[in-house]
Design a protein around this motif. Structure first.
Motif, PDB file in Angstrom:
ATOM      1  N   GLU A  24       3.853  12.181  26.643  1.00  0.00           N
ATOM      2  CA  GLU A  24       4.322  12.885  27.839  1.00  0.00           C
ATOM      3  C   GLU A  24       3.428  12.600  29.044  1.00  0.00           C
ATOM      4  OE1 GLU A  24       5.297  16.982  27.421  1.00  0.00           O
ATOM      5  OE2 GLU A  24       6.352  16.704  25.518  1.00  0.00           O
ATOM      6  N   SER A  25       2.150  12.319  28.804  1.00  0.00           N
ATOM      7  CA  SER A  25       1.243  12.030  29.915  1.00  0.00           C
ATOM      8  C   SER A  25       1.577  10.714  30.617  1.00  0.00           C
ATOM      9  CB  SER A  25      -0.208  11.994  29.423  1.00  0.00           C
ATOM     10  OG  SER A  25      -0.397  10.953  28.479  1.00  0.00           O
ATOM     11  N   ASP A  26       2.387   9.850  29.973  1.00  0.00           N
ATOM     12  CA  ASP A  26       2.805   8.599  30.602  1.00  0.00           C
ATOM     13  C   ASP A  26       3.864   8.832  31.666  1.00  0.00           C
ATOM     14  OD1 ASP A  26       1.214   6.682  29.148  1.00  0.00           O
ATOM     15  OD2 ASP A  26       2.467   7.138  27.398  1.00  0.00           O
ATOM     16  N   PHE A  27       4.402  10.051  31.722  1.00  0.00           N
ATOM     17  CA  PHE A  27       5.447  10.364  32.695  1.00  0.00           C
ATOM     18  C   PHE A  27       5.031  11.588  33.515  1.00  0.00           C
ATOM     19  CE2 PHE A  27       7.654   8.402  29.047  1.00  0.00           C
ATOM     20  CZ  PHE A  27       8.141   7.272  29.684  1.00  0.00           C
ATOM     21  N   PRO A  28       4.053  11.395  34.420  1.00  0.00           N
ATOM     22  CA  PRO A  28       3.572  12.526  35.219  1.00  0.00           C
ATOM     23  C   PRO A  28       4.615  12.987  36.226  1.00  0.00           C
ATOM     24  CG  PRO A  28       2.588  10.478  35.977  1.00  0.00           C
ATOM     25  CD  PRO A  28       3.340  10.145  34.732  1.00  0.00           C
ATOM     26  N   LEU A  29       4.516  14.238  36.617  1.00  0.00           N
ATOM     27  CA  LEU A  29       5.456  14.834  37.562  1.00  0.00           C
ATOM     28  C   LEU A  29       5.407  14.114  38.906  1.00  0.00           C
ATOM     29  CD1 LEU A  29       7.409  17.293  37.880  1.00  0.00           C
ATOM     30  CD2 LEU A  29       5.455  18.547  38.804  1.00  0.00           C
ATOM     31  N   LEU A  30       6.572  13.749  39.412  1.00  0.00           N
ATOM     32  CA  LEU A  30       6.738  13.187  40.757  1.00  0.00           C
ATOM     33  C   LEU A  30       6.063  11.839  40.968  1.00  0.00           C
ATOM     34  CD1 LEU A  30       6.361  16.380  42.994  1.00  0.00           C
ATOM     35  CD2 LEU A  30       8.424  15.402  42.000  1.00  0.00           C
ATOM     36  N   LYS A  31       5.801  11.116  39.907  1.00  0.00           N
ATOM     37  CA  LYS A  31       5.179   9.801  40.057  1.00  0.00           C
ATOM     38  C   LYS A  31       6.097   8.744  39.438  1.00  0.00           C
ATOM     39  CE  LYS A  31       1.026   7.098  39.014  1.00  0.00           C
ATOM     40  NZ  LYS A  31       0.855   6.645  40.404  1.00  0.00           N
ATOM     41  N   ALA A  44      11.143   5.206  36.189  1.00  0.00           N
ATOM     42  CA  ALA A  44      11.354   6.519  35.585  1.00  0.00           C
ATOM     43  C   ALA A  44      10.639   7.560  36.420  1.00  0.00           C
ATOM     44  CB  ALA A  44      10.822   6.549  34.157  1.00  0.00           C
ATOM     45  N   CYS A  45      11.259   8.736  36.579  1.00  0.00           N
ATOM     46  CA  CYS A  45      10.616   9.804  37.337  1.00  0.00           C
ATOM     47  C   CYS A  45      10.978  11.163  36.763  1.00  0.00           C
ATOM     48  CB  CYS A  45      11.011   9.759  38.808  1.00  0.00           C
ATOM     49  SG  CYS A  45      10.178  11.045  39.775  1.00  0.00           S
TER      50      CYS A  45
END
Length: 238
Positions: A24-31, A44-45
């Motif tokens: 999940e850390s590979d898909f940070p919020l708003l990045k 991906a966002c």
């Protein structure tokens, strides 16, 4: 292609790992995160939960992609949703959303919100006025085709809400007014941002629960998350 989801858990479930070991850390919020989608370079966002976060997240992501010279051609929005009728739209089923409704925009007459009674549309591009409803794209409009029977091609109607429906009266009221299949918290905002950017938007939802009061047997969030992993393979994007 821009692939978006409300949470990192939904994104992680939707993206086949292949040779990578995502967390999940590979898909940070708003990045925006570079992501290969089939033969295409994608992004991906994770937008955040709810219509306000989704609108803000889409705005930031679209601006960042533009500043980086990344030219997007379409948006794919994936995530969980509640079902207004588990007999017709059961737990774990996947559905293409062809109309999103935001039932909270317009003039409240004390009983319901009437969008057409309000003097201001949210947006007009000279050809259409957007008030409380948006039509969404199907896979063919993105140049994609569904493989197998994982996802029903017949589109459904979904409501986007800021407050999840938790009472029988609320559910009955929404069903009478809009005849929806699903309820979610981001769909209209994502589709609206895409429309403002001139991008077609494909939305596919996995049913995780019954809308309104529900028993333990009327919800399955882990199972619905697992079903999200069937979307990209069905679209030939892996």
């Amino acid at each position: 292609l821009l692939l978006c989801a409300a949470t990192a858990a939904e994104m992680l479930a939707a993206v086949p790992a292949g040779g990578a070991s995502y967390t999940e850390s590979d898909f940070p919020l708003l990045k925006p995160v570079p992501l290969r989608l089939g033969k295409e370079a994608g992004v991906a966002c994770v937008t955040g939960v709810g219509p306000v976060n989704a609108a803000l997240g889409m705005g930031i992501t679209l601006a960042q992609c533009s500043a980086a010279g990344q030219q997007l051609r379409a948006v794919i929005n994936v995530g969980l949703a509640g079902s207004f009728d588990l007999g017709r739209w059961p737990l774990g089923s996947l559905h293409v959303v062809r109309e999103e409704i935001w039932p909270e925009y317009g003039l409240h007459d004390g009983r319901q919100v009437v969008a057409q009674a309000f003097g201001y549309p949210q947006w007009s591009d000279g050809r259409q006025e957007v008030r409380d409803r948006l039509s969404l794209a199907g896979p063919a409009e993105l140049g994609l085709a569904l493989r197998g029977a994982a996802i029903g091609e017949a589109g459904v109607r979904s409501l986007t809400v800021a407050g999840v429906s938790a009472s029988v009266l609320r559910v009955q009221h929404l069903r009478q007014l809009y005849a929806p299949a699903l309820e979610n918290m981001e769909g209209f905002a994502v589709a609206y941002a895409a429309a403002r950017a001139g991008l077609p938007c494909l939305e596919i939802r996995s049913v995780s629960n019954k809308v309104g009061p529900r028993t333990a047997e009327e919800k399955d969030f882990p199972g619905a998350l697992r079903q999200l992993g069937r979307i990209l393979p069905a679209l030939n994007l892996v």
